[in-house]
Design a protein around this motif. Structure first.
Motif, PDB file in Angstrom:
ATOM      1  N   LYS A  40       0.924  -1.190  -0.145  1.00  0.00           N
ATOM      2  CA  LYS A  40      -0.096  -0.036   0.015  1.00  0.00           C
ATOM      3  C   LYS A  40       0.925   1.175  -0.044  1.00  0.00           C
ATOM      4  CE  LYS A  40      -3.763  -2.178   2.635  1.00  0.00           C
ATOM      5  NZ  LYS A  40      -4.407  -2.417   3.819  1.00  0.00           N
ATOM      6  N   VAL A  41       0.433   2.394  -0.438  1.00  0.00           N
ATOM      7  CA  VAL A  41       1.172   3.688  -0.425  1.00  0.00           C
ATOM      8  C   VAL A  41       1.478   3.814   1.171  1.00  0.00           C
ATOM      9  CG1 VAL A  41       0.918   6.060  -0.854  1.00  0.00           C
ATOM     10  CG2 VAL A  41       0.225   4.541  -2.506  1.00  0.00           C
ATOM     11  N   LYS A  42       2.875   4.121   1.370  1.00  0.00           N
ATOM     12  CA  LYS A  42       3.383   4.493   2.582  1.00  0.00           C
ATOM     13  C   LYS A  42       3.558   3.126   3.524  1.00  0.00           C
ATOM     14  CE  LYS A  42       3.128   9.060   2.218  1.00  0.00           C
ATOM     15  NZ  LYS A  42       4.323   9.917   1.890  1.00  0.00           N
ATOM     16  N   GLY A 102       6.240   1.604  -0.273  1.00  0.00           N
ATOM     17  CA  GLY A 102       5.077   2.266  -1.480  1.00  0.00           C
ATOM     18  C   GLY A 102       5.084   3.907  -1.453  1.00  0.00           C
ATOM     19  N   SER A 103       5.358   4.444  -2.456  1.00  0.00           N
ATOM     20  CA  SER A 103       5.382   5.721  -2.890  1.00  0.00           C
ATOM     21  C   SER A 103       4.104   6.271  -3.601  1.00  0.00           C
ATOM     22  CB  SER A 103       6.686   6.389  -3.109  1.00  0.00           C
ATOM     23  OG  SER A 103       6.726   5.880  -4.706  1.00  0.00           O
ATOM     24  N   SER A 128      28.685 -12.852 -11.197  1.00  0.00           N
ATOM     25  CA  SER A 128      27.925 -11.753 -11.107  1.00  0.00           C
ATOM     26  C   SER A 128      26.213 -12.512 -11.842  1.00  0.00           C
ATOM     27  CB  SER A 128      28.403 -10.535 -12.033  1.00  0.00           C
ATOM     28  OG  SER A 128      28.468 -10.972 -13.289  1.00  0.00           O
ATOM     29  N   ALA A 129      25.488 -11.531 -11.402  1.00  0.00           N
ATOM     30  CA  ALA A 129      24.032 -12.327 -11.720  1.00  0.00           C
ATOM     31  C   ALA A 129      23.097 -11.013 -11.737  1.00  0.00           C
ATOM     32  CB  ALA A 129      23.559 -13.643 -11.056  1.00  0.00           C
ATOM     33  N   SER A 130      21.891 -11.074 -12.358  1.00  0.00           N
ATOM     34  CA  SER A 130      20.959 -10.129 -12.045  1.00  0.00           C
ATOM     35  C   SER A 130      19.550 -10.902 -11.840  1.00  0.00           C
ATOM     36  CB  SER A 130      20.582  -9.289 -13.277  1.00  0.00           C
ATOM     37  OG  SER A 130      21.815  -8.586 -13.621  1.00  0.00           O
ATOM     38  N   ARG A 131      18.710 -10.486 -11.163  1.00  0.00           N
ATOM     39  CA  ARG A 131      17.366 -10.857 -10.585  1.00  0.00           C
ATOM     40  C   ARG A 131      16.555  -9.774 -10.817  1.00  0.00           C
ATOM     41  NH1 ARG A 131      19.589 -14.707 -11.593  1.00  0.00           N
ATOM     42  NH2 ARG A 131      19.594 -16.744 -10.687  1.00  0.00           N
ATOM     43  N   GLU A 132      15.213  -9.933 -10.775  1.00  0.00           N
ATOM     44  CA  GLU A 132      14.046  -8.951 -10.873  1.00  0.00           C
ATOM     45  C   GLU A 132      12.807  -9.498 -10.020  1.00  0.00           C
ATOM     46  OE1 GLU A 132      12.298  -8.259 -15.111  1.00  0.00           O
ATOM     47  OE2 GLU A 132      14.185  -7.444 -14.892  1.00  0.00           O
ATOM     48  N   ILE A 133      11.876  -8.445  -9.483  1.00  0.00           N
ATOM     49  CA  ILE A 133      10.757  -8.883  -8.857  1.00  0.00           C
ATOM     50  C   ILE A 133       9.764  -7.773  -9.287  1.00  0.00           C
ATOM     51  CG2 ILE A 133      11.318  -7.887  -6.621  1.00  0.00           C
ATOM     52  CD1 ILE A 133       9.972 -10.477  -5.475  1.00  0.00           C
ATOM     53  N   ALA A 134       8.550  -8.313  -9.449  1.00  0.00           N
ATOM     54  CA  ALA A 134       7.465  -7.202  -9.930  1.00  0.00           C
ATOM     55  C   ALA A 134       6.515  -6.805  -8.545  1.00  0.00           C
ATOM     56  CB  ALA A 134       6.513  -7.871 -10.971  1.00  0.00           C
ATOM     57  N   LEU A 135       6.620  -5.553  -8.185  1.00  0.00           N
ATOM     58  CA  LEU A 135       5.755  -5.158  -7.131  1.00  0.00           C
ATOM     59  C   LEU A 135       4.569  -4.309  -7.464  1.00  0.00           C
ATOM     60  CD1 LEU A 135       8.825  -3.820  -4.969  1.00  0.00           C
ATOM     61  CD2 LEU A 135       7.732  -6.229  -4.822  1.00  0.00           C
ATOM     62  N   LYS A 136       3.390  -4.301  -6.892  1.00  0.00           N
ATOM     63  CA  LYS A 136       2.275  -3.633  -7.125  1.00  0.00           C
ATOM     64  C   LYS A 136       2.012  -2.614  -6.006  1.00  0.00           C
ATOM     65  CE  LYS A 136      -1.857  -3.735  -9.503  1.00  0.00           C
ATOM     66  NZ  LYS A 136      -2.826  -4.694 -10.531  1.00  0.00           N
ATOM     67  N   VAL A 137       1.899  -1.273  -6.266  1.00  0.00           N
ATOM     68  CA  VAL A 137       1.521  -0.377  -4.951  1.00  0.00           C
ATOM     69  C   VAL A 137       0.146  -0.011  -5.447  1.00  0.00           C
ATOM     70  CG1 VAL A 137       2.032   1.630  -3.693  1.00  0.00           C
ATOM     71  CG2 VAL A 137       3.757   0.345  -4.741  1.00  0.00           C
ATOM     72  N   LYS A 138      -0.715  -0.275  -4.049  1.00  0.00           N
ATOM     73  CA  LYS A 138      -2.239   0.191  -4.326  1.00  0.00           C
ATOM     74  C   LYS A 138      -2.543   1.257  -3.473  1.00  0.00           C
ATOM     75  CE  LYS A 138      -4.286  -4.041  -5.704  1.00  0.00           C
ATOM     76  NZ  LYS A 138      -5.311  -4.919  -5.511  1.00  0.00           N
TER      77      LYS A 138
END
Length: 138
Positions: A40-42, A102-103, A128-138
């Motif tokens: 959530k936001v904040k 969350g901003s 060395s390696a890279s990863r990513e993750i999706a986030l959803k802010v409501k």
């Protein structure tokens, strides 16, 4: 005949599970970026990056280790560059963590670029390696 079918089914399931847990030979470790999928936001939550070496290897705690985090801006990352001081030993591996907040509403992706050293009894190597993750802010 039923026994043969059960054995083949069992072997097929084990092969699938083994493939899912496969470690990339270029990385020599299971690398995981974890965070809650919704914020959530904040709201503040933890984001972590773990390095779990394959059998025979261990994370070097003497060599440089860094994880750089970046994103598009819907979340605020507490600390963008993580090192040994930001981690906890986990067996022969390490878990590094910081916070995200969350901003503003919307989808965001946090990307992690890691540089780490793994050692055996005979040699230490830089990875060395890279990863990513999706986030959803409501």
């Amino acid at each position: 005949m039923k026994s043969l079918i059960l054995c083949l089914t069992f072997l097929g399931l084990n092969a699938t599970a083994a493939e899912a847990a496969k470690i990339d030979p270029k990385e020599k470790a299971e690398l995981t970026l974890k965070a809650p999928d919704k914020l959530k936001v904040k709201q503040t939550a933890e984001i972590s990056f773990s390095i779990k070496p394959e059998k025979g290897w261990k994370v070097s705690f003497e060599a440089p280790l860094s994880v750089k985090l970046s994103n598009a801006g819907k979340v605020v990352i507490g600390k963008r560059k993580l090192g040994i001081k930001d981690g906890k030993k986990d067996g022969k591996g390490i878990v590094l963590s910081t916070t995200v907040e969350g901003s503003s509403s919307g989808a965001d992706t946090v990307k992690a670029k890691a540089v780490y050293f793994l050692c055996t009894d005979d040699v230490c190597k830089r990875f060395s390696a890279s990863r990513e993750i999706a986030l959803k802010v409501k």
